[in-house]
Design an enzyme around this catalytic site. Structure first.
Site, PDB file in Angstrom:
ATOM      1  N   ARG A  26      -8.781  -8.121  -2.995  1.00 36.62           N
ATOM      2  CA  ARG A  26      -8.421  -7.176  -4.048  1.00 36.62           C
ATOM      3  C   ARG A  26      -6.930  -7.280  -4.336  1.00 36.62           C
ATOM      4  NH1 ARG A  26     -11.628  -1.845  -1.704  1.00 36.62           N
ATOM      5  NH2 ARG A  26     -13.762  -2.662  -1.980  1.00 36.62           N
ATOM      6  N   ARG A  76       4.312  -8.591  -0.459  1.00 35.39           N
ATOM      7  CA  ARG A  76       5.398  -8.039  -1.270  1.00 35.39           C
ATOM      8  C   ARG A  76       6.486  -7.407  -0.411  1.00 35.39           C
ATOM      9  NH1 ARG A  76       2.379  -4.188  -5.311  1.00 35.39           N
ATOM     10  NH2 ARG A  76       4.542  -3.677  -5.867  1.00 35.39           N
ATOM     11  N   ASP A 122      -3.443  -5.728  -6.497  1.00 40.38           N
ATOM     12  CA  ASP A 122      -2.870  -4.515  -7.076  1.00 40.38           C
ATOM     13  C   ASP A 122      -2.617  -4.679  -8.567  1.00 40.38           C
ATOM     14  OD1 ASP A 122      -2.755  -3.172  -4.625  1.00 40.38           O
ATOM     15  OD2 ASP A 122      -0.791  -4.027  -4.146  1.00 40.38           O
TER      16      ASP A 122
END
Length: 245
Positions: free
Chosen positions: A50, A198, A52
């Site tokens: 998945r 990230r 973001d």
């Protein structure tokens, strides 16, 4: 029912991410809605990872089952026709074995993060790179990043809202390279925590501009505290590259 494996490329700009949500359009909804038109019934996509809101993909993998047995090349064409005008494309479609699962069968996932380092803002690549006017030392970033390879408690690089049962993850590879005006951070592992890539990039950026050194990154890792890490790098610089099975 036949099972289809999709390889997907998408631009995450303006989308809420992969998963269906009530607050906007997702990649999952775009493709499932397209499948509904030609399949004649709802389908459920299962995905390798998945993403973001704002994150892109070069080779995301998903699978679904359909009552009709339509040749994969026609499934590819049909989905790509019906996903317009969204920037989502099926780049490959094939039959999958009965036991195949896009998420649970996946042995390795890889990501790319792009940082553009130059005085002028991006015109063509806006929304696809993290732009900084600072020069970053890619060699220092690469050297420091190697301490993250292996099995560690990645709590410092884990989003507060991460729902994983454990912060332990094994990072198989990380590299930082200068590519023209860009710095490319590539990572490879079986699985990642929420925002792990990230948050790692946000900390490596501190190393790149000389605010942190290798020991500072080591201290952050050992602190097991999100507050001790660098910023969360913007979503739009991140790309899901590949899933291996």
């Amino acid at each position: 029912m036949p099972k289809y494996k999709l390889t997907i490329e998408f631009d995450g700009t303006g989308l809420v991410g992969w998963q269906r949500q009530d607050n906007g359009m997702s990649v999952q909804q775009i493709i499932e809605d397209a499948c509904l038109i030609f399949a004649g019934h709802e389908v459920r996509l299962h995905v390798a990872g998945r993403t973001d809101a704002g994150v892109h993909a070069l080779g995301m993998v998903a699978h679904f089952e359909m009552e009709k047995d339509i040749p994969p090349n026609k499934v590819l064409l049909a989905i790509n026709h019906h996903v317009k005008p969204h920037r989502v494309s099926i780049v490959d479609c094939e039959y999958a074995d009965e036991e195949f699962h896009a998420r649970f069968s996946c042995l390795e996932r890889s990501y790319l993060y792009r940082i553009l380092c130059r005085p002028g803002r991006p015109a063509l690549e806006e929304g696809r790179v993290w732009w900084t006017q600072r020069k970053l030392d890619a060699d220092a970033m690469h050297e420091a990043a190697q301490i993250l390879v292996g099995k560690h408690d990645f709590s410092t690089f884990r989003a507060v809202q991460c729902q994983a049962n454990s912060p332990l993850r094994t990072l198989d590879e990380i590299s930082v390279r200068q590519v023209g005006e860009e710095i490319h951070v590539r990572v490879r592992a079986r699985s990642f925590l929420h925002h792990q890539v990230r948050n790692i990039v946000g900390s490596l950026e501190l190393v790149g501009r000389g605010k942190w050194n290798k020991q500072d990154l080591q201290n952050a890792l050992e602190a097991k505290d999100r507050a001790k890490g660098g910023q969360t790098a913007p979503a739009h610089g991140l790309y899901f590259v590949e899933a291996k099975y």
